[in-house]
Design a protein around this motif. Structure first.
Motif: not given
Length: 167
Positions: A41, A59-60, A63-64, A66-67
């Motif tokens: 994160a 946020d988007k 979040g990458k 965390l893929r």
């Protein structure tokens, strides 16, 4: 990718093999930074901060990171050398990353090398605790492969004649 990732022991074995890449003067001008679990994160937050995005867009973007369950930063860590210029040391670090991605794939792991404009941003460098003179080349996203017969999208064929010349 699935949530499965190579263990530390499995990963280190593959890194050891990748470290055999051609390396003029054996400078070993590279290092890898592992991000597992919640530490991923921090990478996402740094990318979002570097982009200047806010709200849902931030946020988007965050979040990458965390893929995949294992995120590995590839860092060129240049050494002082009269014989080996920076560009060649960066090529060694890139070679380690490429060879490692091939070894991971051969071992049955899903792997994707991601780069981008944020690799050289101050926010991302700080999140990776890069030393002065070090540069981030990108990240290897590593995880399990989903169960399916095909391996995803087929690669486009390359006309090798376009890239090979004879003198």
């Amino acid at each position: 990718m699935t949530d499965e990732a190579p263990s530390d022991e499995q990963f280190l074995e593959l890194v050891s093999a990748a470290a055999t890449v051609a390396d003029h003067s054996e400078l070993q001008p590279w290092r890898l930074i592992e991000f597992r679990g919640h530490s991923r994160a921090a990478v996402g937050r740094a990318i979002a901060a570097a982009s200047g995005a806010t709200g849902d867009a931030a946020d988007k973007l965050a979040g990458k990171a965390l893929r995949s369950p294992l995120l590995v930063a590839v860092v060129v860590s240049p050494r002082d050398s009269r014989k080996v210029p920076y560009w060649e040391q960066e090529a060694v670090a890139s070679g380690v990353a490429h060879l490692l991605s091939l070894l991971l794939d051969e071992a049955g792991w899903g792997v994707m090398w991601r780069t981008g404009v944020w690799t050289r941003s101050p926010e991302v460098a700080e999140a990776h605790r890069l030393a002065p003179g070090e540069n981030l080349l990108g990240w290897l996203y590593i995880g399990g492969r989903p169960d399916r017969d095909d391996d995803g999208r087929p690669r486009k064929p390359v006309d090798a004649r376009r890239f090979v010349t004879s003198l």
